[in-house]
Scaffold this motif. Sequence first.
Motif, PDB file in Angstrom:
ATOM      1  N   ALA A  32       0.732  -1.335  -0.148  1.00  0.00           N
ATOM      2  CA  ALA A  32       0.037   0.083   0.094  1.00  0.00           C
ATOM      3  C   ALA A  32       0.805   1.144   0.020  1.00  0.00           C
ATOM      4  O   ALA A  32       2.075   1.133   0.663  1.00  0.00           O
ATOM      5  N   PRO A  33       0.378   2.351  -0.665  1.00  0.00           N
ATOM      6  CA  PRO A  33       1.143   3.609  -0.771  1.00  0.00           C
ATOM      7  C   PRO A  33       1.085   4.500   0.705  1.00  0.00           C
ATOM      8  O   PRO A  33      -0.177   4.407   1.212  1.00  0.00           O
ATOM      9  N   ARG A  47       2.867   8.167   9.591  1.00  0.00           N
ATOM     10  CA  ARG A  47       1.609   8.440  10.158  1.00  0.00           C
ATOM     11  C   ARG A  47       0.664   7.527   9.564  1.00  0.00           C
ATOM     12  O   ARG A  47       0.149   7.911   8.461  1.00  0.00           O
ATOM     13  N   GLY A  52      -6.140  -0.444   8.240  1.00  0.00           N
ATOM     14  CA  GLY A  52      -5.744  -1.181   7.100  1.00  0.00           C
ATOM     15  C   GLY A  52      -4.659  -2.374   7.525  1.00  0.00           C
ATOM     16  O   GLY A  52      -4.391  -2.667   8.623  1.00  0.00           O
ATOM     17  N   MET A  53      -4.372  -3.126   6.426  1.00  0.00           N
ATOM     18  CA  MET A  53      -3.374  -4.190   6.460  1.00  0.00           C
ATOM     19  C   MET A  53      -2.111  -3.988   6.841  1.00  0.00           C
ATOM     20  O   MET A  53      -1.524  -4.415   7.681  1.00  0.00           O
ATOM     21  N   THR A  54      -1.582  -2.726   6.312  1.00  0.00           N
ATOM     22  CA  THR A  54      -0.191  -2.372   6.421  1.00  0.00           C
ATOM     23  C   THR A  54       0.237  -2.250   7.986  1.00  0.00           C
ATOM     24  O   THR A  54       1.143  -2.724   8.436  1.00  0.00           O
TER      25      THR A  54
END
Length: 220
Positions: A32-33, A47, A52-54
């Motif tokens: 992910a970005p 931050r 989310g998964m990250t």
Amino acid sequence: MEIDLSEIGMHKGQQYEIIITSIDKEGNSNAAPFGLRVLENDEIFLRIFDGGMTIQNIKDKREFIVNVTDDPLMFTLSSIDTIPEKHLSKTSKTKSNNELPFLTNADAYFICEVKELKSIYRENDPIKDTGINFIKGKVVELNIKNKCVKPLNRAIHALIESLVNYSRINIVDDETQHEFLNRFLESERIVKRVGNSEEKEAIQILREDLLSQGFELEKK
Ligand SMILES: Cc1cc2nc3c(=O)[nH]c(=O)nc-3n(C[C@H](O)[C@H](O)[C@H](O)COP(=O)(O)O)c2cc1C
């Protein structure tokens, strides 16, 4: 040899857009970005909102990879879902015994270990009712695959868009002119937030020129 992110054009105090690759507890890859700020030659700051998964993977595994790329497809695929395995390679085992994924076509990538992770809840954040995580990461391995690597920065893109609009501002109708001025204000906000000193100087020159032409630069 000491790790120094300036070797890949990442400078202290500046923000860049990168893609983080990580694994979950079962070893599944995710990408992910994110925006990243450089704190020290070998230290970065993220931050990341909860949910989310990250962020879950970072909390679980305490290590992740930052990929430096300007590949539009990789940014898009990783925004919408994740990046298919065919675009990923694996590192050899890290100190924590993980084989971490990285983007095969990244210009550079680096392995980060979590140095500090603080999670807080802030009511005034744009994403309400969501926790936010402040992560300091220590870069433990830097791999440069393309010597001409140039990390993405939002400010230069915002500035160039402003310049294109600027070059047309006197030949468009009133409504479009108004739209261009509003877009200038948004670009200026981005440049002030994430730009380097040259980008900030450039947007200031543009502001002064627009004002000297009699344009108003306040949001109505
Ligand atoms: C260029 C770009 C920068 C982003 N920066 C951040 C960021 O700094 N922090 C954040 O929480 N989300 C950021 N996002 C949004 C996350 O990428 C998005 O929430 C994503 O769905 C998270 O995916 P994951 O569930 O795989 O972690 C950014 C998105 C883009 C396109």
